[in-house]
Motif scaffolding. Sequence first.
Motif, mmCIF file in Angstrom:
data_model
loop_
_atom_site.group_PDB
_atom_site.id
_atom_site.type_symbol
_atom_site.label_atom_id
_atom_site.label_comp_id
_atom_site.label_asym_id
_atom_site.label_seq_id
_atom_site.Cartn_x
_atom_site.Cartn_y
_atom_site.Cartn_z
ATOM 1 N N ILE A 5 -26.622 -8.224 14.155
ATOM 2 C CA ILE A 5 -27.279 -9.020 15.201
ATOM 3 C C ILE A 5 -28.291 -8.101 15.871
ATOM 4 C CG2 ILE A 5 -27.027 -10.380 17.290
ATOM 5 C CD1 ILE A 5 -25.439 -11.639 15.106
ATOM 6 N N VAL A 6 -29.560 -8.432 15.799
ATOM 7 C CA VAL A 6 -30.589 -7.621 16.452
ATOM 8 C C VAL A 6 -30.930 -8.271 17.788
ATOM 9 C CG1 VAL A 6 -32.847 -6.543 16.251
ATOM 10 C CG2 VAL A 6 -31.496 -6.999 14.187
ATOM 11 N N GLY A 7 -30.581 -7.576 18.864
ATOM 12 C CA GLY A 7 -30.769 -8.110 20.207
ATOM 13 C C GLY A 7 -29.436 -8.490 20.811
ATOM 14 N N THR A 8 -29.109 -7.900 21.971
ATOM 15 C CA THR A 8 -27.818 -8.204 22.605
ATOM 16 C C THR A 8 -28.030 -8.853 23.975
ATOM 17 O OG1 THR A 8 -27.652 -5.971 23.563
ATOM 18 C CG2 THR A 8 -26.649 -6.335 21.388
ATOM 19 N N GLY A 9 -28.996 -9.740 24.029
ATOM 20 C CA GLY A 9 -29.150 -10.568 25.215
ATOM 21 C C GLY A 9 -28.104 -11.658 25.199
ATOM 22 N N TYR A 10 -28.359 -12.687 25.940
ATOM 23 C CA TYR A 10 -27.382 -13.772 26.083
ATOM 24 C C TYR A 10 -26.998 -14.369 24.727
ATOM 25 C CZ TYR A 10 -25.229 -17.997 27.888
ATOM 26 O OH TYR A 10 -24.341 -18.996 28.164
ATOM 27 N N VAL A 11 -27.996 -14.754 23.938
ATOM 28 C CA VAL A 11 -27.719 -15.396 22.646
ATOM 29 C C VAL A 11 -27.111 -14.408 21.666
ATOM 30 C CG1 VAL A 11 -28.781 -16.506 20.643
ATOM 31 C CG2 VAL A 11 -29.480 -17.163 22.947
ATOM 32 N N GLY A 12 -27.700 -13.227 21.589
ATOM 33 C CA GLY A 12 -27.228 -12.245 20.616
ATOM 34 C C GLY A 12 -25.807 -11.810 20.847
ATOM 35 N N LEU A 13 -25.457 -11.546 22.109
ATOM 36 C CA LEU A 13 -24.110 -11.044 22.394
ATOM 37 C C LEU A 13 -23.058 -12.123 22.164
ATOM 38 C CD1 LEU A 13 -22.675 -8.493 23.287
ATOM 39 C CD2 LEU A 13 -22.796 -9.331 25.644
ATOM 40 N N VAL A 14 -23.341 -13.335 22.603
ATOM 41 C CA VAL A 14 -22.379 -14.423 22.392
ATOM 42 C C VAL A 14 -22.248 -14.728 20.899
ATOM 43 C CG1 VAL A 14 -21.871 -16.860 22.822
ATOM 44 C CG2 VAL A 14 -22.750 -15.434 24.671
ATOM 45 N N THR A 15 -23.367 -14.766 20.193
ATOM 46 C CA THR A 15 -23.335 -15.038 18.746
ATOM 47 C C THR A 15 -22.585 -13.942 18.004
ATOM 48 O OG1 THR A 15 -25.448 -16.224 18.840
ATOM 49 C CG2 THR A 15 -24.738 -15.397 16.686
ATOM 50 N N GLY A 16 -22.886 -12.691 18.329
ATOM 51 C CA GLY A 16 -22.218 -11.572 17.661
ATOM 52 C C GLY A 16 -20.727 -11.566 17.901
ATOM 53 N N THR A 17 -20.329 -11.814 19.147
ATOM 54 C CA THR A 17 -18.906 -11.823 19.478
ATOM 55 C C THR A 17 -18.192 -12.974 18.777
ATOM 56 O OG1 THR A 17 -19.424 -10.863 21.646
ATOM 57 C CG2 THR A 17 -17.248 -11.842 21.371
ATOM 58 N N THR A 18 -18.853 -14.116 18.710
ATOM 59 C CA THR A 18 -18.268 -15.281 18.033
ATOM 60 C C THR A 18 -18.088 -15.011 16.539
ATOM 61 O OG1 THR A 18 -19.246 -16.820 19.608
ATOM 62 C CG2 THR A 18 -18.611 -17.713 17.463
ATOM 63 N N LEU A 19 -19.106 -14.455 15.900
ATOM 64 C CA LEU A 19 -19.011 -14.174 14.464
ATOM 65 C C LEU A 19 -17.932 -13.140 14.171
ATOM 66 C CD1 LEU A 19 -22.819 -14.174 13.539
ATOM 67 C CD2 LEU A 19 -21.111 -15.927 12.977
ATOM 68 N N ALA A 20 -17.736 -12.187 15.082
ATOM 69 C CA ALA A 20 -16.639 -11.231 14.927
ATOM 70 C C ALA A 20 -15.297 -11.942 15.072
ATOM 71 C CB ALA A 20 -16.768 -10.116 15.965
ATOM 72 N N GLU A 21 -15.231 -12.864 16.022
ATOM 73 C CA GLU A 21 -14.002 -13.642 16.229
ATOM 74 C C GLU A 21 -13.647 -14.453 14.987
ATOM 75 O OE1 GLU A 21 -10.841 -15.160 18.862
ATOM 76 O OE2 GLU A 21 -12.108 -13.366 18.815
ATOM 77 N N LEU A 22 -14.659 -14.823 14.207
ATOM 78 C CA LEU A 22 -14.424 -15.586 12.980
ATOM 79 C C LEU A 22 -14.054 -14.694 11.802
ATOM 80 C CD1 LEU A 22 -17.345 -18.208 13.175
ATOM 81 C CD2 LEU A 22 -14.968 -18.479 13.894
ATOM 82 N N GLY A 23 -13.897 -13.394 12.060
ATOM 83 C CA GLY A 23 -13.391 -12.492 11.034
ATOM 84 C C GLY A 23 -14.420 -11.602 10.362
ATOM 85 N N ASN A 24 -15.674 -11.688 10.784
ATOM 86 C CA ASN A 24 -16.726 -10.859 10.202
ATOM 87 C C ASN A 24 -16.791 -9.491 10.877
ATOM 88 O OD1 ASN A 24 -18.122 -13.047 8.496
ATOM 89 N ND2 ASN A 24 -18.091 -13.970 10.540
ATOM 90 N N SER A 25 -17.381 -8.535 10.185
ATOM 91 C CA SER A 25 -17.719 -7.250 10.795
ATOM 92 C C SER A 25 -19.149 -7.357 11.297
ATOM 93 C CB SER A 25 -17.598 -6.111 9.775
ATOM 94 O OG SER A 25 -16.253 -5.929 9.382
#
Length: 437
Positions: A5-25
Amino acid sequence: MNITIVGTGYVGLVTGTTLAELGNSVYCVDIDEKKVEGMKKGIVPIYEPNLEEMFLRNIQSERLFFTTDLQEALEKSEVIYLALPTPPGEDGSADLSYVLSVADKVGEMITEYKVIVNKSTVPVGTADRVREVISARTNIEFDVVSNPEFLREGFAVEDSMNPARVVVGSSSERAKDIMSQIYQPFTNTGIPIIFMDEKSSELTKYASNSFLAVKITFMNEIANYCEKVGADVDKVRLGMGSDDRIGNRFLFPGIGYGGSCFPKDVKALIRSGKDENFDFEILEATEKVNISQKVILVSEIEKYFNGDIAGKTIAVWGLAFKANTDDIREASSLDNIEILLEKGAKVVAYDTVAEKNVRKILDDKIQYAKSMYEALENADALLIATEWPEFKNPNFKMMSEKMNNKVIFDGRNLYPLEIPEQNGFFYKSIGRKTILG
């Protein structure tokens, strides 16, 4: 799957955390070293209900990582999400410089097939531009996908984990298969993936947000008309919302919409239309009405004080553009405060979540209270700008004791009319009769 995930603003951080929650690295990349170091230590840089718990859980489970090294993250990942800011330019157009700059770097760095996913809200044709920029830098095969987000601030974790739909724009079957794998946990529970071409996907985001902005603004216009003819907007809203063709969401009148999405996306779609010699007349009207709606209560405050508010103390409850967020971008509170200060009023505000961000803009031009009742000490009137839950059932007796005048201007219609009336308050809301106290 390994994802960057490039960018850890609002969208990036929520998206990244969600994708990790779904089992991804997930490898989150940001150029801000201090921010990255903080996230590595478990510090969430934005306020969003329920995000911190999921964030910390995935760091501990070693599925969520943070780095400033784009090259390192790319080498580890099959899919690259671009969650970068697209701020409005002076003409309202979306600034794609961040997106295209990173695309250029990705083109230089990739050594094997990658899927590049535009998660940012971008104008129609951006996928083509990203493709052109990367192609100019490499002969390695890659695909560009449009996958817009539909997150509501304050409910982003809920929306990210249980989306109404996932929209994917791609002309590549290989990329579609990969995106299907990523979102399989959603499709397994019946959440649909809607595949379409890239341009349609890009426009879907703008069209969705702009439609909601229109719906809000229409309801505000109806509310203002209700006051002219003696109708009650709450009753009109219920009558309209019971029609399933209309629905009851986004029918709540108030002092306009704000935030990072609706104003920016309406402006961008208007500008995109002009680039094609097309006028979005309904959106232009929406933008115009919203600007005036945001400060519609200032004239009512002046009217109450016979045209002179110089030296008056106005308490303001709420600074964020909406409840459950610290986001103050395009917040109605700031527009109101600016005018109140210009007219010589003293402002005492309360919003413990958004206060830090407001201080960066207003510093000591206003005072900041530690509690909603402290803000009312010797206040000549109260302006409610944000619908925080704690404001919805206040102690009116305590309010009466603290305020110089029992006067409320409610920009979010928080109270049934009989409540302030029973407590002897002057109460002005949106689209309903004024309680004279």
